[in-house]
Structures are given as structure tokens and as C-alpha cells.
Design a protein around this motif. Structure first.
Motif, PDB file in Angstrom:
ATOM      1  N   GLU A  39       0.284  -0.853   0.423  1.00 43.66           N
ATOM      2  CA  GLU A  39      -0.064   0.048  -0.088  1.00 43.66           C
ATOM      3  C   GLU A  39       0.904   2.067   0.066  1.00 43.66           C
ATOM      4  N   THR A  40       1.964   1.261   0.873  1.00 42.40           N
ATOM      5  CA  THR A  40       2.592   2.399   0.650  1.00 42.40           C
ATOM      6  C   THR A  40       3.572   3.007  -0.719  1.00 42.40           C
ATOM      7  N   ARG A  79       0.440   4.104  -3.074  1.00 42.85           N
ATOM      8  CA  ARG A  79       1.006   5.088  -2.350  1.00 42.85           C
ATOM      9  C   ARG A  79       1.486   6.294  -3.105  1.00 42.85           C
ATOM     10  N   VAL A 111       0.865   6.547  -6.436  1.00 46.82           N
ATOM     11  CA  VAL A 111      -0.434   7.563  -7.142  1.00 46.82           C
ATOM     12  C   VAL A 111       0.015   9.042  -7.201  1.00 46.82           C
ATOM     13  N   ASN A 112       1.149   9.322  -6.259  1.00 46.16           N
ATOM     14  CA  ASN A 112       0.821  10.441  -5.476  1.00 46.16           C
ATOM     15  C   ASN A 112       2.387  11.107  -5.659  1.00 46.16           C
ATOM     16  N   ILE A 119       4.537   8.074   4.781  1.00 47.58           N
ATOM     17  CA  ILE A 119       3.714   7.632   4.194  1.00 47.58           C
ATOM     18  C   ILE A 119       3.393   5.872   5.229  1.00 47.58           C
ATOM     19  N   LEU A 151       0.420   5.107   7.826  1.00 46.63           N
ATOM     20  CA  LEU A 151      -0.687   4.148   7.051  1.00 46.63           C
ATOM     21  C   LEU A 151      -0.269   2.750   8.319  1.00 46.63           C
TER      22      LEU A 151
END
Lengths: 82, 187
Positions: free
Chosen positions: B51-52, B55, B58-59, B76, B80
Motif C-alpha cells: 500500500e505504501t 500511494r 499515485v502521489n 507514508i 499507514l
């Protein structure tokens, strides 16, 4: 040094490498005469050694592939431009 | 190597998804390790480490290439992990009602199929006391202890990652160390 609390504060400053020579001398001389604080200081240093001794873990195989597969197909920015 | 990775990050920013593969390979060890230490189990750690990176991808536009990428990733991952720990906290209270199940609390869950309290205790005893002590720390102290002593980062870098003043890092480190000392002094 008047109380243990002050000495404990200095111990933590010492552990952060954040103290003046005067403070270091004050802590040292207090420790020489105070068994309670010696014990406390010893426990703090032992604690750090124990924390650092935690074993490390291997990254799961195919981790990179797993992330690549979960990435959004295209970046939104690119799509918006169409 | 850092220079090579920076180039790859710039390519990702331009929209080249495949360049991100090298970025993941380079940082995966540190990020997975960090998540594992924060969460205490491999399955959740893998999920959050993935997930890190997602993210981050995406960012990626909001990442300033003049700054350290690892600091950004750690931030991040830490956020999380802290979120995840906070969300799972209610499960620890045996009396808490489970959402959507009127009157059904954790006691009945344990009796029905789950591990019994005795088994729970036995398995806890098997865990290393150190990992146990770390996992019991409140999340804001845990993050700092892990970054400082397991990731071996500087106080300044931790302040950047956690987005808190240096003085706050020192205060939390102080309290975190004292909490750990109380738990580990008789080990």
C-alpha cells in the motif's frame, strides 16, 4: 544533583547525544555516588541493546511484482490530458 | 545508486510506470521491515508495505525530488501503520460489541471456534518479550523507537518523517525508552 528526576533527564540527553560538557560531568559525578541512578542508566542502555537485537525479516518473494500488478493502469494525469 | 534511483523517480513522474519497478526493488527491504516492526506480523506488513508503494506511485507528483525519497516513503509507511494500529485497537477489548451483531461480544467469538483465552496466553508467551514490548507501545512512541533504534535514523530525519518538531521527537523518545525500560528491565 538534587533529585533522580534531573539525573534521568540527563541520561536521556546523553542517549540522544545532546548534552554539554558541564552536563556530562554533572551526570558522571552523580552516577558515581548514586546506585539507584546507576541501575536506571544500566537498564536504559540494556533496553536499547535489546531493542536493537530484534531479528530482521526477509521481504516476501515477488514483492515488487505484487506492487506492480496492483498499480493503477495509467496515471490519472495522463488520462486527463486526452 | 541513489543517483540512479533519482533518475528512475523522475521517469516515473513523467509517466513511465515501468521505472517504478527499480524504485520498489531498491526500497522494499527497508519499508517491509519497518511495517513489520510497526505491526508485528508478516501478512499485515506485506499488505501495508505494498500500500505504501502504491500511494507513493499515485502521489508521485507531490514528491519534491530535492528531498530524500526514503524520508517520504517512511512517512507514508508510518502513517499507514499508525492508522492500522488505531483501527484494530477496539478488537482488544473483550467486552466490546462487534459491529452489526447485537449483544455478540468477543467472549462469544472466542468460545465459538476462535482460540481460547488460555491458548492466547500460551502463544503470547512464545513470542519474544522484546517484540512483544515493542508491539505494546502506543503507536506514536512505537514509530519513533522503531525509526531510531531499528532503522537507525537521525533525530532530524525522524522529525521530518513524523512531521513533528525536534523537541517532540526527543520527548517521545524519552517516554518510549522509559516505557520499554519498565517492560524489559527484568528480561
Amino acid at each position: 544533583m538534587k533529585c533522580h528526576g534531573e539525573a534521568v533527564k540527563l541520561m536521556h540527553q546523553y542517549l540522544d547525544g545532546d548534552m554539554t560538557t558541564e552536563e556530562e560531568t554533572a551526570l558522571r559525578s552523580h552516577l558515581e555516588g548514586c546506585e539507584t541512578c546507576q541501575e536506571h542508566f544500566h537498564e536504559l542502555k540494556k533496553t536499547i541493546t535489546l531493542i536493537k537485537s530484534t531479528e530482521s525479516v526477509e521481504v516476501p518473494e515477488d514483492f515488487t511484482r505484487g506492487v506492480m500488478d496492483r498499480l493503477p493502469q495509467e496515471k490519472k494525469r495522463v488520462r486527463y490530458r486526452r | 545508486m541513489e543517483q540512479f534511483i533519482l533518475q528512475r523517480i523522475k521517469q516515473v513522474k513523467k509517466g513511465d510506470q515501468s521505472a517504478f519497478e527499480d524504485v520498489i526493488s531498491f526500497y522494499q527491504g527497508r519499508i517491509f521491515q519497518h511495517c513489520f516492526r510497526m505491526l508485528g506480523n508478516r501478512h499485515e506488513a506485506e499488505d501495508l508495505a505494498q500500500e505504501t508503494f502504491i500511494r507513493a506511485y499515485v502521489n508521485i507528483d507531490s514528491f519534491d525530488t530535492k528531498r530524500k525519497f526514503s524520508t517520504w516513503l517512511y512517512r507514508i509507511a508510518t502513517n499507514l501503520s499508525i492508522d492500522r494500529i488505531r483501527k484494530r485497537k477496539p478488537d482488544y477489548f473483550l467486552d466490546a460489541e462487534i459491529k452489526g451483531t447485537e449483544g455478540l461480544d468477543m467472549y462469544s467469538q472466542l468460545a465459538a471456534g476462535g482460540r481460547t483465552p488460555v491458548e492466547e496466553v500460551e502463544s503470547l508467551e512464545l513470542k519474544s518479550s522484546i517484540q512483544q514490548a515493542i508491539s505494546e507501545l502506543p503507536p506514536k512512541y512505537k514509530g519513533i523507537i522503531v525509526l531510531r533504534y531499528l532503522e537507525e535514523l537521525s533525530l532530524h530525519e525522524i522529525s521530518d518523517i513524523m512531521d513533528i518538531p525536534l523537541g517532540t521527537v526527543k520527548t517521545r523518545l524519552y517516554r518510549g525508552r522509559e516505557a520499554m525500560r519498565k517492560r524489559l528491565r527484568h528480561v
